[in-house]
Write a protein that holds these residues in place. Sequence first.
Motif, mmCIF file in Angstrom:
data_model
loop_
_atom_site.group_PDB
_atom_site.id
_atom_site.type_symbol
_atom_site.label_atom_id
_atom_site.label_comp_id
_atom_site.label_asym_id
_atom_site.label_seq_id
_atom_site.Cartn_x
_atom_site.Cartn_y
_atom_site.Cartn_z
ATOM 1 N N GLU A 29 3.330 30.530 57.124
ATOM 2 C CA GLU A 29 2.597 29.696 58.078
ATOM 3 C C GLU A 29 2.669 28.220 57.696
ATOM 4 O OE1 GLU A 29 -1.339 31.403 57.977
ATOM 5 O OE2 GLU A 29 -1.152 32.014 60.056
ATOM 6 N N ASN A 30 2.460 27.951 56.421
ATOM 7 C CA ASN A 30 2.492 26.559 55.957
ATOM 8 C C ASN A 30 3.875 25.939 56.132
ATOM 9 O OD1 ASN A 30 -0.187 26.562 55.262
ATOM 10 N ND2 ASN A 30 0.157 27.006 53.100
ATOM 11 N N ALA A 31 4.922 26.752 55.943
ATOM 12 C CA ALA A 31 6.287 26.232 56.096
ATOM 13 C C ALA A 31 6.534 25.787 57.537
ATOM 14 C CB ALA A 31 7.305 27.296 55.687
ATOM 15 N N PHE A 32 6.012 26.551 58.509
ATOM 16 C CA PHE A 32 6.152 26.153 59.903
ATOM 17 C C PHE A 32 5.251 24.956 60.237
ATOM 18 C CE2 PHE A 32 8.025 30.389 60.653
ATOM 19 C CZ PHE A 32 9.061 30.025 61.503
ATOM 20 N N LYS A 33 4.005 25.037 59.809
ATOM 21 C CA LYS A 33 3.031 24.020 60.201
ATOM 22 C C LYS A 33 3.353 22.653 59.602
ATOM 23 C CE LYS A 33 -1.939 23.075 60.157
ATOM 24 N NZ LYS A 33 -3.270 23.579 59.758
ATOM 25 N N HIS A 34 3.667 22.638 58.291
ATOM 26 C CA HIS A 34 3.878 21.358 57.612
ATOM 27 C C HIS A 34 5.352 20.981 57.485
ATOM 28 C CE1 HIS A 34 -0.364 21.406 56.665
ATOM 29 N NE2 HIS A 34 -0.239 22.589 56.090
ATOM 30 N N GLY A 35 6.224 21.893 57.897
ATOM 31 C CA GLY A 35 7.648 21.609 57.817
ATOM 32 C C GLY A 35 8.303 21.496 59.168
ATOM 33 N N VAL A 36 8.531 22.625 59.817
ATOM 34 C CA VAL A 36 9.246 22.666 61.095
ATOM 35 C C VAL A 36 8.582 21.790 62.142
ATOM 36 C CG1 VAL A 36 9.977 24.150 62.985
ATOM 37 C CG2 VAL A 36 10.176 24.960 60.622
ATOM 38 N N GLU A 37 7.275 21.826 62.235
ATOM 39 C CA GLU A 37 6.575 21.087 63.293
ATOM 40 C C GLU A 37 6.608 19.583 63.081
ATOM 41 O OE1 GLU A 37 2.688 22.602 64.015
ATOM 42 O OE2 GLU A 37 3.373 24.659 64.334
ATOM 43 N N THR A 38 6.953 19.132 61.865
ATOM 44 C CA THR A 38 7.013 17.682 61.622
ATOM 45 C C THR A 38 8.405 17.106 61.878
ATOM 46 O OG1 THR A 38 7.581 17.928 59.260
ATOM 47 C CG2 THR A 38 5.236 17.958 59.841
ATOM 48 N N LEU A 39 9.388 17.988 62.140
ATOM 49 C CA LEU A 39 10.781 17.536 62.299
ATOM 50 C C LEU A 39 11.249 17.740 63.728
ATOM 51 C CD1 LEU A 39 12.165 19.111 59.011
ATOM 52 C CD2 LEU A 39 11.883 16.662 59.428
ATOM 53 N N SER A 40 12.032 16.823 64.211
ATOM 54 C CA SER A 40 12.601 16.944 65.558
ATOM 55 C C SER A 40 13.946 17.651 65.547
ATOM 56 C CB SER A 40 12.753 15.561 66.195
ATOM 57 O OG SER A 40 13.579 14.731 65.390
ATOM 58 N N GLU A 41 14.610 17.668 64.394
ATOM 59 C CA GLU A 41 15.909 18.337 64.289
ATOM 60 C C GLU A 41 16.185 18.701 62.841
ATOM 61 O OE1 GLU A 41 18.497 14.169 64.070
ATOM 62 O OE2 GLU A 41 18.757 15.527 65.771
ATOM 63 N N ASN A 42 17.183 19.603 62.673
ATOM 64 C CA ASN A 42 17.651 20.034 61.355
ATOM 65 C C ASN A 42 16.550 20.654 60.488
ATOM 66 O OD1 ASN A 42 20.278 19.052 61.951
ATOM 67 N ND2 ASN A 42 19.656 16.992 61.287
ATOM 68 N N ALA A 43 15.573 21.263 61.124
ATOM 69 C CA ALA A 43 14.520 21.926 60.355
ATOM 70 C C ALA A 43 15.033 23.272 59.842
ATOM 71 C CB ALA A 43 13.289 22.132 61.224
ATOM 72 N N PHE A 44 14.554 23.653 58.658
ATOM 73 C CA PHE A 44 14.959 24.959 58.135
ATOM 74 C C PHE A 44 13.836 25.571 57.300
ATOM 75 C CE2 PHE A 44 16.225 22.173 54.574
ATOM 76 C CZ PHE A 44 15.749 22.886 53.477
ATOM 77 N N ILE A 45 13.874 26.900 57.247
ATOM 78 C CA ILE A 45 13.023 27.693 56.346
ATOM 79 C C ILE A 45 13.899 28.781 55.757
ATOM 80 C CG2 ILE A 45 11.041 29.238 56.135
ATOM 81 C CD1 ILE A 45 9.741 27.814 58.465
ATOM 82 N N HIS A 46 13.993 28.822 54.463
ATOM 83 C CA HIS A 46 14.785 29.839 53.774
ATOM 84 C C HIS A 46 13.855 30.677 52.897
ATOM 85 C CE1 HIS A 46 18.496 26.971 54.111
ATOM 86 N NE2 HIS A 46 18.195 27.562 55.266
ATOM 87 N N ILE A 47 13.944 31.989 53.063
ATOM 88 C CA ILE A 47 13.087 32.909 52.308
ATOM 89 C C ILE A 47 13.967 33.889 51.543
ATOM 90 C CG2 ILE A 47 11.244 34.635 52.446
ATOM 91 C CD1 ILE A 47 10.495 33.452 55.154
ATOM 92 N N HIS A 48 13.577 34.142 50.313
ATOM 93 C CA HIS A 48 14.269 35.152 49.511
ATOM 94 C C HIS A 48 13.219 36.022 48.825
ATOM 95 C CE1 HIS A 48 17.422 36.229 46.205
ATOM 96 N NE2 HIS A 48 17.252 37.207 47.092
ATOM 97 N N LEU A 49 13.221 37.296 49.191
ATOM 98 C CA LEU A 49 12.295 38.269 48.608
ATOM 99 C C LEU A 49 13.108 39.247 47.783
ATOM 100 C CD1 LEU A 49 9.426 39.545 48.438
ATOM 101 C CD2 LEU A 49 9.978 40.794 50.544
ATOM 102 N N TYR A 50 12.801 39.323 46.482
ATOM 103 C CA TYR A 50 13.580 40.209 45.611
ATOM 104 C C TYR A 50 12.699 40.717 44.473
ATOM 105 C CZ TYR A 50 13.953 36.040 42.598
ATOM 106 O OH TYR A 50 13.688 34.952 41.806
ATOM 107 N N GLU A 51 13.257 41.578 43.659
ATOM 108 C CA GLU A 51 12.504 42.187 42.566
ATOM 109 C C GLU A 51 13.372 42.316 41.323
ATOM 110 O OE1 GLU A 51 11.915 46.509 42.703
ATOM 111 O OE2 GLU A 51 13.085 46.542 44.571
ATOM 112 N N ASP A 52 12.694 42.475 40.190
ATOM 113 C CA ASP A 52 13.381 42.897 38.974
ATOM 114 C C ASP A 52 12.579 44.060 38.403
ATOM 115 O OD1 ASP A 52 11.175 41.821 37.678
ATOM 116 O OD2 ASP A 52 12.211 40.004 36.998
ATOM 117 N N ALA A 53 12.810 44.400 37.160
ATOM 118 C CA ALA A 53 12.166 45.585 36.589
ATOM 119 C C ALA A 53 10.644 45.447 36.520
ATOM 120 C CB ALA A 53 12.728 45.855 35.195
#
Length: 376
Positions: A292-316
Motif C-alpha cells: 500500500e505504501n509503495a503505491f501511495k507514496h511512490g506510484v501516485e507521486t509520479l506521472s510516468e516511469n513509476a515502478f514497484i518490484h517485489i521479491h518474496l523468497y525463503e531460505d532454510a
Amino acid sequence: MFQFIKKYKAFLIGLLLIVPIFYMLDYIGFLLLPENQTLEIVLYAIFWGIILALPFHYYTYLKEKKKTVFRVLGLVALFFIALVIDSSMKVPDNPITFSLLIGFWIGLAYVLIPTFIKKYWTLIAFIYTPLFLYFLYLRLFSGDLETYLKIKEELPFFIFFLPIPVLFLVWVFEQWKWVQNLKAEKSKTELSLLRSQINPHFFFNTLNNLYALTIKNSKQAPDVILKLSDMMRYTIYEGEKETVKLGDEIEYLKNYMELHKIRYKKSVDLSFKHDVNPNLQIAPLLFIILLENAFKHGVETLSENAFIHIHLYEDADSIYFNIENNFDSKEMSQTKGIGLANLKRRLSLLYPKKYELNNYIEGTIYKSTLKISKHA
C-alpha cells in the motif's frame, strides 16, 4: 502550604493526640516511657502518630471497604486477646494462645491474599492440620510439662515452619503466572485493535480507487467490485486467523495489484517474483501495508516511469519480502501513516525478536525488507 496542611491534617492531628495518650498510658502504668531519652520518645510518637492518623486520612477509602476494615479490627482484637491470655496464664506454649495465634495468621493471610487462600486451602489444611494435631498431642498427652519441654529440646521444631517457604514459593509462582497471563491478554487485545485499524486503512484506499472508476462509468468497475469483494472476504475471515497459507497471501497481493492496474491509465512497471513454498504458514496481512505504501507514496507521486518490484523468497530459516519503488522527492510526505506503525507493532506481538524490518532510501528509490523467522 495551607493546601498541604489541609490535605494531610489527619497526620498533624494524629501527632498532637499521641503525646497525651503516651503520657496517660505511662501514668496508669500500662506503658513505660524511657527517662532521658527524648529523641527515642519523639520517634515513637511520630511512628504511632502516623499509625493513628492513617485510618482518618483514608477514611473515604476505608468506608468503601467496610468488610476488610472489620476483618482487620477483628484480627487485631484476636491478637490482643491471645496476648492477654498468654500473659495472664503464664503457661509455656499455651495451647489456647497457640490456637488463637494460628487463627490470627490464617485470617491475616486471607485478608492479604484471599484468592490464593481460597484456591489452596485444601493444601494448607493438609499440611498444617497434622502438624497442629501433633503439637496438641505432645503438649497435652505426652506427659507433664517437664516431659514436654524435654521432648521439645530434642525435637527439631523447625519442621513446624518448614511449609511456610514452600507455600511462599507456590504464591510467587502464582504471581508470576498471573503476570504472564496478563501480558498475554494485553498482547491479544492490542493485536485485535491493530487488526481493526488495518482493515479500514486498506479499504479506504481501495474504495477511493473504485470511486474514481464509477465516476467515469468505467466498464472495469464490476471487475473491481468483484475483486474487492474477494479481498474483503479474505481480510474479514482469513485476517482473523492466527496463520494462513503463504500462497493465499500471494493471491491477495496479486489481486490488490490488479486493482491498481485497472485504476491507473499511466504505465506502471509492476513485478512480483515469488519463490516460496505456498503451504508455509504465516500471520495474515503483513505484506499488504508495505505494498500500500509503495503505491501511495511512490506510484501516485509520479506521472510516468513509476515502478514497484517485489521479491518474496525463503531460505532454510526465514521468509523474506523485499519491495522497492521509485518516488518523486518533491512529493515526499513528511508525515508517518498509521499503517507502518501498526505493522511494526503487530510484528513485535506476533514475532517477538523473530523478525527484522528495514526501510531505507537510495536516491529516489525507497526499499523495504521484511525478514520473518520460520521458527517463530
